[in-house]
Design an enzyme around this catalytic site. Structure first.
Site, PDB file in Angstrom:
ATOM      1  N   ASP A  36       0.835  -1.202   0.000  1.00  0.00           N
ATOM      2  CA  ASP A  36       0.000   0.000   0.000  1.00  0.00           C
ATOM      3  C   ASP A  36       0.871   1.255   0.000  1.00  0.00           C
ATOM      4  O   ASP A  36       2.016   1.240   0.448  1.00  0.00           O
ATOM      5  CB  ASP A  36      -0.887   0.029   1.247  1.00  0.00           C
ATOM      6  CG  ASP A  36      -1.813  -1.170   1.362  1.00  0.00           C
ATOM      7  OD1 ASP A  36      -2.362  -1.569   0.324  1.00  0.00           O
ATOM      8  OD2 ASP A  36      -1.963  -1.695   2.472  1.00  0.00           O
TER       9      ASP A  36
ATOM     10  N   ASP B  79      -1.359  -2.891  -4.064  1.00  0.00           N
ATOM     11  CA  ASP B  79      -2.625  -3.103  -3.365  1.00  0.00           C
ATOM     12  C   ASP B  79      -3.342  -1.761  -3.285  1.00  0.00           C
ATOM     13  O   ASP B  79      -3.657  -1.181  -4.314  1.00  0.00           O
ATOM     14  CB  ASP B  79      -2.384  -3.723  -1.985  1.00  0.00           C
ATOM     15  CG  ASP B  79      -3.669  -4.269  -1.368  1.00  0.00           C
ATOM     16  OD1 ASP B  79      -4.292  -5.146  -1.991  1.00  0.00           O
ATOM     17  OD2 ASP B  79      -4.047  -3.804  -0.288  1.00  0.00           O
TER      18      ASP B  79
ATOM     19  N   ASP C 202      -5.412   2.532   2.680  1.00  0.00           N
ATOM     20  CA  ASP C 202      -6.226   1.575   3.425  1.00  0.00           C
ATOM     21  C   ASP C 202      -6.392   2.109   4.839  1.00  0.00           C
ATOM     22  O   ASP C 202      -5.423   2.149   5.616  1.00  0.00           O
ATOM     23  CB  ASP C 202      -5.574   0.189   3.468  1.00  0.00           C
ATOM     24  CG  ASP C 202      -5.945  -0.664   2.256  1.00  0.00           C
ATOM     25  OD1 ASP C 202      -6.707  -0.184   1.406  1.00  0.00           O
ATOM     26  OD2 ASP C 202      -5.455  -1.807   2.172  1.00  0.00           O
TER      27      ASP C 202
ATOM     28  N   ARG D  79     -13.193   0.706  -4.944  1.00  0.00           N
ATOM     29  CA  ARG D  79     -12.928   1.376  -3.667  1.00  0.00           C
ATOM     30  C   ARG D  79     -12.543   2.851  -3.874  1.00  0.00           C
ATOM     31  O   ARG D  79     -11.388   3.236  -3.662  1.00  0.00           O
ATOM     32  CB  ARG D  79     -11.838   0.655  -2.880  1.00  0.00           C
ATOM     33  CG  ARG D  79     -12.118  -0.806  -2.611  1.00  0.00           C
ATOM     34  CD  ARG D  79     -11.000  -1.489  -1.857  1.00  0.00           C
ATOM     35  NE  ARG D  79     -11.276  -2.907  -1.673  1.00  0.00           N
ATOM     36  CZ  ARG D  79     -10.418  -3.773  -1.136  1.00  0.00           C
ATOM     37  NH1 ARG D  79      -9.239  -3.363  -0.719  1.00  0.00           N
ATOM     38  NH2 ARG D  79     -10.753  -5.046  -1.011  1.00  0.00           N
TER      39      ARG D  79
END
Length: 333
Positions: free
Chosen positions: A152, A174, A178, A225
């Site tokens: 991330d 990724d 997050d 997302r």
């Protein structure tokens, strides 16, 4: 440009406000090279992250290597850490573990973190990550879901009081951001999130405590997302620009209460929608060449019960964010 200050009484939170959406088949865009719009932004945290000071009061240091950066971000002392060049992270995918009371800020547009990112563990608080480009952990041998390498740009696990502002995040294997578990009092503002599969995921918890403000961010050529918010007590999203989103846009899940205001959705699949247990209230947004779900449910909450904020007209957002989102030459000097 006309600014509108919204300071509605808390009592209005119980009202169900009808969604207001402007839809057009084709809306001409402003010339990318010329912007006459001013977009003043604060140099202090706003929204639910109001009061975050980062490393203020600590020593200011300038770093140009991974060893230097790691030394100061992991320190127990407060620091303002200026990133003054490109730092290539090794091994690829390493997420440097950031301790509390830190400001990590790029010097003008020079601060690049390449091949790695940052991790804020449970208990970390009062952190500012600002004016950086964080990029390029994509792995050619990964599966289509980007599940084999959890690389991330910024990952937070039950962190508190965090401000992520004016960064450019792209091509990470990724997530770009997050916000996991019970991370709360988070503001994500004036960032450019681009060219990624999983963009911005929020949740992975059964608790409903998180308070998050997401405003003036440009989501460009991303997939899923954007963000997906699961079990967020209060998710306030305004003046964002979603462009070329292929998977889905703003998704309210679980027990989330989400408010979307004056955003601009262009070429986006499923721009905004809740699941059956969540709430989503939307007002003032513009949709251009979008397909799929455009759904609201419930009254959610009244953001102005928590803080004051300025809404820009949705029509101004694309040109504004092309100019003012991401690292700025005037920040971090």
């Amino acid at each position: 440009m006309r600014k509108l200050r919204f300071l509605l009484p808390a009592a209005l939170a119980a009202l169900v406000i009808p969604a207001a959406v402007t839809t057009a088949a084709n809306v001409s865009q402003a010339d990318d090279s010329v912007s006459t719009l001013a977009a003043p932004y604060s140099n202090v945290a706003d929204g639910f992250a109001t009061g975050v000071t980062g490393g203020a009061g600590g020593q200011t240091v300038t770093v140009t290597t991974q060893a230097q950066l790691n030394q100061y971000v992991t320190s127990s002392s407060p620091y303002v850490i200026r990133v003054a060049g490109t730092i290539n992270i090794s091994p690829k995918g390493t997420e440097l573990r950031v301790a509390s009371n830190k400001t990590i800020i790029g010097v003008g547009t020079a601060g690049h973190i390449v091949g790695g990112g940052f991790f804020l563990a449970a208990g970390v608080q009062n952190v500012i990550i600002r004016n950086l480009t964080i990029r390029d952990t994509t792995m050619a041998d990964d599966d289509p879901g980007d599940d084999a390498y959890d690389y991330d740009a910024i990952q937070m696990d039950t962190a508190n009081r965090i401000w992520i502002d004016h960064n450019r995040l792209q091509r990470m294997n990724d997530g770009l951001i997050d916000s996991r578990k019970d991370t709360t009092n988070l503001t994500v503002s004036w960032n450019h999130l681009a060219n990624n599969n999983k963009t911005f995921g929020i949740g992975w918890t059964t608790n409903v405590t998180a308070r998050i403000t997401i405003h003036h961010n440009w989501f460009q050529n991303t997939n899923s997302r954007n963000p997906s918010g699961d079990n967020i007590a209060y998710a306030h999203m305004y003046n964002n620009y979603l462009q070329g989103v292929k998977g889905y846009g703003n998704y309210s899940r679980g027990a989330t209460k989400m408010v979307i205001e004056n955003s601009y959705f262009e070429g986006t699949k499923d721009p905004f929608y809740p699941d059956s247990t969540a709430q989503l209230r939307q007002t003032g947004s513009i949709l251009v060449n979008c397909t799929g779900k455009q759904q609201t449910l419930g009254s959610a909450f009244n953001p102005s019960s928590f803080y004051s904020y300025t809404l820009h007209p949705a029509a101004d957002i694309p040109a504004m964010l092309r100019t003012h989102a991401g690292p700025q030459a005037s920040i971090g000097l």
